[in-house]
Design a protein around this motif. Sequence first.
Motif, short mmCIF file in Angstrom:
data_model
loop_
_atom_site.label_atom_id
_atom_site.label_comp_id
_atom_site.label_asym_id
_atom_site.label_seq_id
_atom_site.Cartn_x
_atom_site.Cartn_y
_atom_site.Cartn_z
N CYS A 4 0.82 -1.15 0.03
CA CYS A 4 -0.02 -0.07 0.06
C CYS A 4 0.86 1.16 -0.25
CB CYS A 4 -0.84 -0.04 1.04
SG CYS A 4 -1.82 1.45 1.28
N GLN A 5 0.70 2.20 -1.08
CA GLN A 5 1.47 3.40 -1.24
C GLN A 5 0.56 4.26 -1.33
OE1 GLN A 5 4.10 3.14 -4.33
NE2 GLN A 5 4.99 5.23 -3.81
N LEU A 13 -2.64 0.17 -4.30
CA LEU A 13 -2.51 -1.25 -3.69
C LEU A 13 -2.22 -2.21 -4.78
CD1 LEU A 13 -6.14 -0.98 -1.96
CD2 LEU A 13 -3.82 -0.76 -1.05
N THR A 14 -1.16 -3.10 -4.30
CA THR A 14 -0.64 -3.94 -5.05
C THR A 14 -0.84 -5.41 -4.53
OG1 THR A 14 0.66 -2.40 -5.88
CG2 THR A 14 1.52 -4.61 -6.65
N ARG A 30 -8.23 -9.39 4.13
CA ARG A 30 -8.41 -8.59 5.30
C ARG A 30 -7.51 -7.26 5.17
NH1 ARG A 30 -9.69 -13.39 8.41
NH2 ARG A 30 -7.34 -13.75 8.58
N ALA A 31 -6.32 -7.47 4.53
CA ALA A 31 -5.31 -6.50 4.36
C ALA A 31 -5.88 -5.51 3.36
CB ALA A 31 -4.05 -7.02 4.04
N LEU A 32 -6.40 -5.99 2.30
CA LEU A 32 -6.94 -5.00 1.37
C LEU A 32 -8.08 -4.41 1.81
CD1 LEU A 32 -6.80 -7.61 -1.57
CD2 LEU A 32 -5.72 -5.44 -1.61
N THR A 33 -9.01 -4.82 2.41
CA THR A 33 -9.98 -4.12 3.13
C THR A 33 -9.74 -2.99 4.03
OG1 THR A 33 -11.48 -5.88 3.01
CG2 THR A 33 -12.40 -4.33 4.37
N LYS A 37 -9.28 1.91 4.07
CA LYS A 37 -9.67 3.12 5.25
C LYS A 37 -8.33 4.20 4.86
CE LYS A 37 -11.41 0.01 8.88
NZ LYS A 37 -11.28 -0.54 10.23
N VAL A 38 -8.76 4.95 3.75
CA VAL A 38 -7.53 5.77 3.06
C VAL A 38 -7.54 7.22 4.15
CG1 VAL A 38 -7.53 4.73 0.86
CG2 VAL A 38 -9.24 6.56 1.23
N PRO A 39 -6.60 7.94 3.86
CA PRO A 39 -6.63 9.17 4.64
C PRO A 39 -7.78 10.18 3.80
CG PRO A 39 -4.57 8.79 4.05
CD PRO A 39 -5.36 7.56 3.36
N HIS A 40 -8.45 11.01 4.56
CA HIS A 40 -9.50 11.88 3.92
C HIS A 40 -9.16 12.70 2.83
CE1 HIS A 40 -12.75 14.95 3.84
NE2 HIS A 40 -11.90 15.84 3.57
N ASP A 41 -7.75 13.06 2.46
CA ASP A 41 -7.52 13.68 1.33
C ASP A 41 -7.28 12.61 -0.12
OD1 ASP A 41 -5.11 12.28 1.97
OD2 ASP A 41 -4.15 14.48 1.74
N THR A 42 -7.39 11.41 -0.05
CA THR A 42 -7.07 10.40 -0.92
C THR A 42 -8.32 10.78 -2.02
OG1 THR A 42 -6.38 8.53 0.46
CG2 THR A 42 -7.20 8.08 -1.72
#
Length: 204
Positions: A4-5, A13-14, A30-33, A37-42
């Motif tokens: 995750c970058q 997501l790779t 579970r890791a993908l899900t 939960k990304v930062p608000h500015d995504t």
Amino acid sequence: MIHCQHTQGICLLTIDRQDKANSLTADMLRALTAALKVPHDTRAVILTGKGRVFSAGADLDEARAGLATSPEWERLSARMAAMPCLTIAALNGTLAGGAFGMALACDIRLAVPEARFFYPVMKLGFLPQPSDPARLVHLVGPARAKVILMAGQKITAPEALSWGLIDRIVDPADLMQAAMDLTADCVTAAPEHVAAIKAMCDQA
């Protein structure tokens, strides 16, 4: 396994399990899900895989132990579908089985010419993820959805493009740049503006 970058409003997501055709374990789901939960500015999420296969679906050993019918698949696709930003599946190769769900839940799907698409639930004796048939019908229509889900046919990239299952075919060397190019307007806009336009499109 899942990289995750976050860079300049984009979450990349790779899936990286090339020795197993990027097949997914419960921990990877579970890791993908959790990564969504990304930062608000995504403003955009790009989902892709390493190697020549996007994902072969469930890890075979874990599928036999119950992963094939786990609610984790539906949790992942529901989270993807609910993302307020632009979501792009950059399909670097074949998409199979349970991996269909997260790609169907994306806003845009790009694929390389060699990609194949199949969802062998009829043959394997499983039901598809609950949301997948409706999303598939929305994209390709009921008859073609049955070709994939009931007749178990492998669909080529050109056929998938003509059906509306994918949106563009892109040379492998250009795939990630093509995905990044699609985010250009979003990353210069306010997150609330991105979310508002996406909501309007989804309600249409």
